[in-house]
Design a protein around this motif. Structure first.
Motif, PDB file in Angstrom:
ATOM      1  N   TRP B  30      37.833  16.867  -1.370  1.00 15.71           N
ATOM      2  CA  TRP B  30      38.441  15.836  -0.506  1.00 15.71           C
ATOM      3  C   TRP B  30      37.526  14.622  -0.406  1.00 15.71           C
ATOM      4  O   TRP B  30      37.985  13.478  -0.473  1.00 15.71           O
ATOM      5  CB  TRP B  30      38.699  16.396   0.903  1.00 15.71           C
ATOM      6  CG  TRP B  30      40.104  16.875   1.091  1.00 15.71           C
ATOM      7  CD1 TRP B  30      40.486  18.149   1.395  1.00 15.71           C
ATOM      8  CD2 TRP B  30      41.296  16.099   1.012  1.00 15.71           C
ATOM      9  NE1 TRP B  30      41.849  18.220   1.493  1.00 15.71           N
ATOM     10  CE2 TRP B  30      42.385  16.981   1.266  1.00 15.71           C
ATOM     11  CE3 TRP B  30      41.582  14.762   0.733  1.00 15.71           C
ATOM     12  CZ2 TRP B  30      43.704  16.547   1.259  1.00 15.71           C
ATOM     13  CZ3 TRP B  30      42.903  14.335   0.728  1.00 15.71           C
ATOM     14  CH2 TRP B  30      43.946  15.224   0.984  1.00 15.71           C
ATOM     15  N   ALA B  31      36.231  14.855  -0.216  1.00 15.04           N
ATOM     16  CA  ALA B  31      35.284  13.746  -0.108  1.00 15.04           C
ATOM     17  C   ALA B  31      35.347  12.871  -1.355  1.00 15.04           C
ATOM     18  O   ALA B  31      35.409  11.641  -1.270  1.00 15.04           O
ATOM     19  CB  ALA B  31      33.867  14.270   0.113  1.00 15.04           C
ATOM     20  N   MET B  32      35.355  13.524  -2.523  1.00 18.36           N
ATOM     21  CA  MET B  32      35.425  12.747  -3.768  1.00 18.36           C
ATOM     22  C   MET B  32      36.733  11.970  -3.838  1.00 18.36           C
ATOM     23  O   MET B  32      36.750  10.802  -4.206  1.00 18.36           O
ATOM     24  CB  MET B  32      35.334  13.684  -4.975  1.00 18.36           C
ATOM     25  CG  MET B  32      33.962  14.294  -5.153  1.00 18.36           C
ATOM     26  SD  MET B  32      33.930  15.331  -6.642  1.00 18.36           S
ATOM     27  CE  MET B  32      32.853  16.649  -6.116  1.00 18.36           C
ATOM     28  N   THR B  34      38.697  10.914  -1.424  1.00 15.50           N
ATOM     29  CA  THR B  34      38.824   9.783  -0.493  1.00 15.50           C
ATOM     30  C   THR B  34      38.005   8.587  -0.953  1.00 15.50           C
ATOM     31  O   THR B  34      38.271   7.459  -0.552  1.00 15.50           O
ATOM     32  CB  THR B  34      38.376  10.158   0.927  1.00 15.50           C
ATOM     33  OG1 THR B  34      37.088  10.734   0.856  1.00 15.50           O
ATOM     34  CG2 THR B  34      39.335  11.120   1.577  1.00 15.50           C
ATOM     35  N   LEU B  35      36.983   8.834  -1.779  1.00 12.37           N
ATOM     36  CA  LEU B  35      36.162   7.711  -2.247  1.00 12.37           C
ATOM     37  C   LEU B  35      36.810   6.959  -3.416  1.00 12.37           C
ATOM     38  O   LEU B  35      36.403   5.845  -3.736  1.00 12.37           O
ATOM     39  CB  LEU B  35      34.783   8.219  -2.658  1.00 12.37           C
ATOM     40  CG  LEU B  35      33.854   8.601  -1.496  1.00 12.37           C
ATOM     41  CD1 LEU B  35      32.650   9.377  -2.005  1.00 12.37           C
ATOM     42  CD2 LEU B  35      33.401   7.356  -0.745  1.00 12.37           C
TER      43      LEU B  35
END
Lengths: 273, 327
Positions: B30-32, B34-35
């Motif tokens: 998810w972090a990747m 959203t970036l």
């Protein structure tokens, strides 16, 4: 003891002298803006107005009113969008570091320091192609993109201070990535949002370079408008100074009311908070 | 700093509680994800555009009509040969040096004054910092009026009986005569008008940085270094200033980066000036590209400017991020 009193007095005298020097521009801005056009003469420029004349302000508003609205629309849109983007980025980069996330962070941050001159030529081409050249939405897009680095930095630093135990316990409660963001990060980071929003609003409002390259009258922000007035053939000083005052008021008010957060934004801008 | 520890904590937790492992992987994905929008936007608007500008700087694009035929280093040769760009480089050296020294010294001085447990501290802090909230364009408009030779400050100098008043930004004098290439390598006096306005705008920023630095120094050290005699001036040099060194580094890098980019202020205040005595590369780039339609040369100026900024910023950013990670 007496030496100390002398020193203290000297300290205040020096402070006051500097305060007066720093306030001179605002003094002139206000008194000139409040003079009527007929009562402006160069040898009287330092004197207070005899009669308060609001004609300067009224005329200035007629000149720059529409541009003020452009700036409001621009600054509000860009601030809202880029604050959301920045908070999401900051969350990812502070709490869920993955392989290569530091490289990504570095590349994002670097975007803050590049001289924008080195992006202007392609920028205009691209905006032209997508039909956003000389439009406020186009200018807003530009500010959103170039605001991402600073917003990411502010939120990353802000989120880093939120204890991991809170995140762990939220996970145990069954929260996922977005659940933690919504229930833990957002409620705890209201001051972070204030700092970020103030910074971004001020940056966008004060921009001139993108405004003057991407837009023409009447689709220009107010900074471009006042520089255009200053460059005109017959400058009416009271109108120019009133316009400058009007154009500076929003950021000045933000600064006066929320000064503490403004400083925090500035300090965040120098990487170390 | 904390991030690495957090990362390790998270993976340690994943080892002890086996069924949490996939969860953490999902979250990193998810972090990747959203970036991605920001990476794409900056990838295009910063990195691809820089590459594009770099490419244009090697082409023959010299008019409204885009011409991407390569021209080798000719544009760079042309700009370095041009009187205007040579003047820019001279002005930039003087402007950056005086701007940094002026801003840092005044900022530190104000911070020391404000840090003396004074009354109305908030008032003084606000007054010194407010120019930072005003746009450089407005600053340029205001100071062009204050430093106009016929108005503003000169009226006050007249009132004090001074008749040989400075011509400020209209001055064409360059002192002393130092011939370097085709330009006079001395200091253009007109530059001081721009410097005054710039230092007025930025010294509050330096003050805020130094004030934060001073507040972080333990009270005992500061108490002994309070400025109330010659003794403490030595304390200042040997104790306070070394403690403030990291702040000074940060301020130098930030001010350097901003001084190389000066544009709004010049545009609103002086323009290039007669014989380019107040011109700087950022303004030259704008004029060359958008008024002169010399796109390739404008791109070359922009590229030189970019390289100059990167030389200072990249090592600084790498150093800061390393330091943060090792903590």
């Amino acid at each position: 003891m007496t030496a100390r009193t002398v020193n203290r007095t000297l300290l205040y005298v020096v402070l006051l002298i500097f305060a007066v020097i720093f306030l001179i521009p605002v003094y002139l801005l206000i008194i000139t803006g409040l003079k009527s056009n007929s009562s402006i003469s160069i040898d009287q420029m330092w004197a207070l107005p005899h009669v308060l004349g609001l004609t300067g302000l009224v005329q200035a508003w007629q000149h720059v009113g529409p541009d003020m609205l452009n700036s409001v629309y621009l600054a509000v849109t860009a601030t809202v969008v880029v604050t959301i983007l920045g908070s999401v980025n900051g969350y990812a980069l502070s709490k869920w570091k993955f392989r290569g996330s530091n490289v990504i962070y570095f590349l994002i941050l670097l975007g803050m320091f590049i001289p924008y001159q080195s992006t202007l030529i392609p920028l205009i081409r691209v905006l032209n192609t997508i039909g956003l050249f000389d439009t406020i939405p186009g200018l807003a897009l530009v500010h959103i993109v170039y605001g991402i680095p600073m917003m990411t930095l502010i939120f990353r630093n802000f989120f880093a201070d939120i204890p991991n135990e809170l995140i762990e316990s939220a996970q145990i409660d069954g929260n996922g990535y977005w659940g933690i963001f919504r229930h833990i990060m957002l409620p705890l980071s209201v001051p972070g949002f204030v700092v970020a929003a103030i910074w971004e609003f001020t940056q966008v409002w004060n921009d001139f370079l993108f405004g003057v390259t991407v837009t023409d009258p009447p689709h220009q922000p107010v900074t471009v408008a006042i520089v255009n007035i200053a460059g005109s053939q017959h400058i009416q000083w009271n109108v120019l100074m009133s316009s400058t005052l009007i154009a500076s008021l929003p950021t000045l008010i933000v600064y006066l009311v929320l000064g503490r957060y403004f400083v925090r934004g500035l300090l965040a801008g120098s990487v170390k908070g | 700093m904390k991030q690495t520890r957090e990362g390790m904590d998270a993976s340690a937790a994943a080892v002890t509680v086996p069924n949490r492992r996939p969860r953490i992987r999902t979250e990193k994905v998810w972090a990747m994800v959203t970036l991605i929008p920001s990476i794409i936007l900056l990838g295009v608007f910063v990195y691809y555009f820089i590459f594009w500008t770099g490419y244009v700087s090697f082409t023959k694009w010299h008019s409204f009509i885009q011409n991407m035929h390569l021209n080798g280093f000719q544009n760079y040769v042309d700009i370095f040969k041009s009187f205007r760009f040579q003047s820019d480089l001279r002005n930039m050296v003087y402007f950056t040096a005086f701007f940094m020294i002026g801003t840092l010294v005044l900022g530190l001085f104000l911070a020391l004054l404000v840090d003396q447990h004074i009354k109305a501290e908030g008032f003084f802090r606000s007054v010194f910092l407010y120019p930072m909230a005003i746009s450089a364009a407005a600053t340029g408009v205001i100071w062009s009026w204050l430093l106009n030779p016929n108005t503003g400050l000169n009226l006050i100098l007249h009132a004090f009986g001074l008749h040989n008043v400075p011509k400020w930004y209209l001055s064409t004098r360059i002192l002393p005569h130092l011939h370097i290439a085709s330009i006079n390598g001395g200091i253009p006096l007109a530059m001081f008008a721009v410097l005054i306005a710039s230092i007025w705008q930025w010294s509050g920023f330096a003050m805020a940085l130094y004030l934060a630095g001073l507040r972080a120094i333990p009270e005992e050290i500061k108490e002994s270094a309070r400025i109330d005699g010659a003794r403490s001036i030595r304390m200042f040099w040997s104790i306070l200033l070394p403690q403030l060194r990291p702040i000074t580094t940060t301020a130098v890098v930030m001010l350097m980066a901003s001084s190389l980019k000066v544009f709004d202020l010049l545009y609103a205040m002086t323009g290039p000036g007669a014989n380019f005595v107040t011109d700087l590369p950022a303004l030259n780039m704008f004029d060359t590209t958008f008024k002169g339609n010399q796109f390739a040369q404008g791109a070359a100026i922009a590229t030189v400017l970019l390289v100059l900024v990167l030389i200072f910023i990249v090592p600084y950013l790498i150093g800061t991020l390393r330091k943060e990670d090792s903590k």
